[in-house]
Write a protein that holds these residues in place. Structure first.
Motif, short mmCIF file in Angstrom:
data_model
loop_
_atom_site.label_atom_id
_atom_site.label_comp_id
_atom_site.label_asym_id
_atom_site.label_seq_id
_atom_site.Cartn_x
_atom_site.Cartn_y
_atom_site.Cartn_z
N ARG A 1 0.88 -1.17 0.00
CA ARG A 1 0.00 0.00 0.00
C ARG A 1 0.90 1.21 0.00
NH1 ARG A 1 -5.18 1.42 1.28
NH2 ARG A 1 -5.53 3.39 2.39
N GLN A 2 0.77 2.04 -1.07
CA GLN A 2 1.58 3.24 -1.23
C GLN A 2 3.06 2.90 -1.19
OE1 GLN A 2 0.27 5.91 1.86
NE2 GLN A 2 -1.57 6.51 0.72
N GLY A 3 3.42 1.75 -1.85
CA GLY A 3 4.81 1.39 -2.00
C GLY A 3 5.41 0.68 -0.80
N LYS A 4 4.66 0.50 0.28
CA LYS A 4 5.18 -0.16 1.47
C LYS A 4 4.32 -1.36 1.81
CE LYS A 4 7.16 3.98 3.65
NZ LYS A 4 7.18 4.82 4.87
N ALA A 5 4.96 -2.41 2.31
CA ALA A 5 4.23 -3.60 2.71
C ALA A 5 3.29 -3.27 3.87
CB ALA A 5 5.20 -4.70 3.12
N VAL A 6 2.06 -3.72 3.77
CA VAL A 6 1.09 -3.48 4.84
C VAL A 6 1.43 -4.39 6.02
CG1 VAL A 6 -1.34 -3.55 5.48
CG2 VAL A 6 -0.67 -2.87 3.17
N ARG A 7 1.51 -3.80 7.19
CA ARG A 7 1.86 -4.55 8.38
C ARG A 7 0.64 -4.74 9.29
NH1 ARG A 7 5.97 -0.80 11.15
NH2 ARG A 7 4.20 0.59 10.68
N MET A 8 0.80 -5.66 10.23
CA MET A 8 -0.27 -5.89 11.19
C MET A 8 -0.57 -4.62 11.97
SD MET A 8 -0.50 -8.78 14.23
CE MET A 8 -0.19 -10.13 13.09
N ALA A 9 0.48 -3.85 12.26
CA ALA A 9 0.29 -2.60 13.00
C ALA A 9 -0.57 -1.61 12.24
CB ALA A 9 1.65 -1.97 13.31
N ASP A 10 -0.50 -1.65 10.89
CA ASP A 10 -1.31 -0.75 10.07
C ASP A 10 -2.80 -1.11 10.21
OD1 ASP A 10 0.98 0.55 9.06
OD2 ASP A 10 1.22 -1.02 7.54
N VAL A 11 -3.09 -2.39 10.23
CA VAL A 11 -4.47 -2.84 10.41
C VAL A 11 -4.97 -2.44 11.80
CG1 VAL A 11 -6.01 -4.84 10.44
CG2 VAL A 11 -4.10 -4.77 8.83
N ALA A 12 -4.13 -2.66 12.80
CA ALA A 12 -4.52 -2.32 14.18
C ALA A 12 -4.83 -0.83 14.31
CB ALA A 12 -3.38 -2.73 15.13
N LYS A 13 -3.99 0.02 13.72
CA LYS A 13 -4.19 1.46 13.80
C LYS A 13 -5.47 1.87 13.10
CE LYS A 13 -1.91 5.86 12.72
NZ LYS A 13 -0.71 6.50 12.14
N ALA A 14 -5.74 1.25 11.93
CA ALA A 14 -6.94 1.61 11.15
C ALA A 14 -8.22 1.23 11.88
CB ALA A 14 -6.89 0.93 9.78
N VAL A 15 -8.18 0.14 12.64
CA VAL A 15 -9.38 -0.33 13.34
C VAL A 15 -9.49 0.30 14.73
CG1 VAL A 15 -10.60 -2.38 14.20
CG2 VAL A 15 -9.32 -2.51 12.08
N GLY A 16 -8.32 0.72 15.27
CA GLY A 16 -8.33 1.30 16.60
C GLY A 16 -8.19 0.27 17.70
N VAL A 17 -7.44 -0.78 17.42
CA VAL A 17 -7.20 -1.83 18.42
C VAL A 17 -5.70 -2.08 18.51
CG1 VAL A 17 -9.43 -2.94 18.06
CG2 VAL A 17 -7.45 -3.67 16.71
N SER A 18 -5.29 -2.95 19.40
CA SER A 18 -3.87 -3.27 19.55
C SER A 18 -3.43 -4.28 18.50
CB SER A 18 -3.59 -3.84 20.94
OG SER A 18 -4.19 -5.12 21.07
N THR A 19 -2.14 -4.34 18.26
CA THR A 19 -1.58 -5.32 17.32
C THR A 19 -1.87 -6.73 17.81
OG1 THR A 19 0.18 -3.78 16.71
CG2 THR A 19 0.52 -6.09 16.16
N MET A 20 -1.80 -6.94 19.12
CA MET A 20 -2.09 -8.26 19.69
C MET A 20 -3.52 -8.69 19.40
SD MET A 20 -1.17 -10.95 21.23
CE MET A 20 0.46 -10.48 21.91
#
Length: 340
Positions: free
Chosen positions: A4-23
């Protein structure tokens, strides 16, 4: 790799978008029952939107887990073994576990080699179809620290956990049924028991039950090396009628053998069950749809897989692997037209 936008999407990106922790994201992908249904749905939806792919292998390595359960079966062509594996896989998947399947081809030496390979891969548990293990195989299984589950039989010397039925007792029930119909000359058709201990146990159950009724227990036909099926059953009919011309009923070691006998009777114009009663073992689909339908024993192949999955989940969750479990699932007699 999804980006996404030239960078690999990480688990942290999903967590931030949803508003939850990476765990929480990690637990949602692993199917953790403690995650709220709505939260999990939101995480999976956002992950798909962002193009994130969960790396289960990496997650397992970080947790020092392999994420798979090793399973051995003697044949991948057998519909009942396939149903056991299918239900086992379905149950394990709910806990984020996958199956690594090994086909032993009814060969104890090949089974020994495969089990050694499987154990080196550090599975969460190993599920075995009860058989005649080599001494080395038994030593490896007794030495391992992972849960060992034996299925499809009730071994005299269990290694750890057991889920299955008694082959001798099940066959004894079939003999009792046929004797109850008035039959006295009853035969058994099976494979070479040296390669198929489960079939050997069924033959033992047959002979023991015949002796209990005071009847001749020697009407035995070996249809060939295991596994024996429809073709071997059909070929065995000639030997059966030649060696035991007065035979009234015959039990196949499986429904496949029984269907072969039935088909050859039909080809020769032999009335079933008028001239010859035929019974099988296993409640295969083919026995439920042939004409006449086969009298058989239902060993609940799918239930064995489902219960094995539940047992593994409990052991891994509660760390109760050192407490042996014994689960017996009695076979059910199913009476159909082939026995009158």
């Amino acid at each position: 790799m999804n980006e996404r936008q030239g960078k690999a999407v990480r688990m942290a990106d999903v967590a931030k978008a949803v508003g939850v922790s990476t765990m929480t994201v990690s637990r949602a992908f692993r199917g953790d029952a403690g995650i709220n249904v709505a939260t999990r749905a939101a995480i999976l939806t956002k992950a798909e939107e962002l193009g994130y792919v969960f790396d289960a292998t990496a997650a397992s390595l970080r947790q020092n887990r392999s994420g798979f359960v090793a399973v051995t079966v003697p044949s991948i062509n057998n519909a009942n073994f396939a149903e056991t594996v299918r239900q086992l896989s379905r149950g394990l998947s709910r806990d984020g576990l996958q199956i690594l399947l090994a086909n032993t081809e009814y060969d104890p030496d090949e089974e020994e080699r495969l089990i050694g390979e499987l154990l080196r891969r550090k599975p969460e548990a190993i599920v075995l179809t009860v058989g005649g293990y080599t001494q080395k195989t038994r030593q490896m299984l007794q030495a391992t620290r992972i849960p060992v589950i034996e299925m499809w039989g009730l071994p005299a010397k269990p290694i750890q956990h057991v889920i299955g039925f008694s082959n001798p007792d099940s066959m004894s029930r079939m003999v009792d049924h046929l004797v109850g119909l008035g039959h006295r000359d009853i035969a058994f058709v099976g494979g070479d028991s040296a390669r198929d201990p489960r079939g050997g146990e069924r033959r033992q159950g047959f002979t023991a039950a015949m002796r209990r009724h005071g009847l001749d227990d020697g009407k035995l036909v070996t249809a060939g090396p295991a596994p024996v099926g429809m073709a071997e059953g059909a070929e065995a009919l000639d030997r059966l009628l030649t060696d035991y011309p007065g035979v009234q009923a015959v039990i196949g070691v499986s429904d496949l053998v029984a269907f072969g006998l039935l088909s050859e009777c039909q080809r020769r114009g032999i009335d079933v069950p008028g001239r010859l009663t035929i019974a099988g073992f296993g409640n295969y689909e083919i026995g439920r749809i042939c004409v006449p339908r086969l009298t058989t024993l239902d060993v609940h192949a799918g239930r064995i897989g489902t219960m094995a999955a539940s047992l593994i989940a409990r052991i891994l969750r509660d760390d109760a692997g050192n407490q042996p479990t014994w689960i017996e699932i009695p076979a059910d007699l199913i009476v159909r037209e082939s026995s009158g």
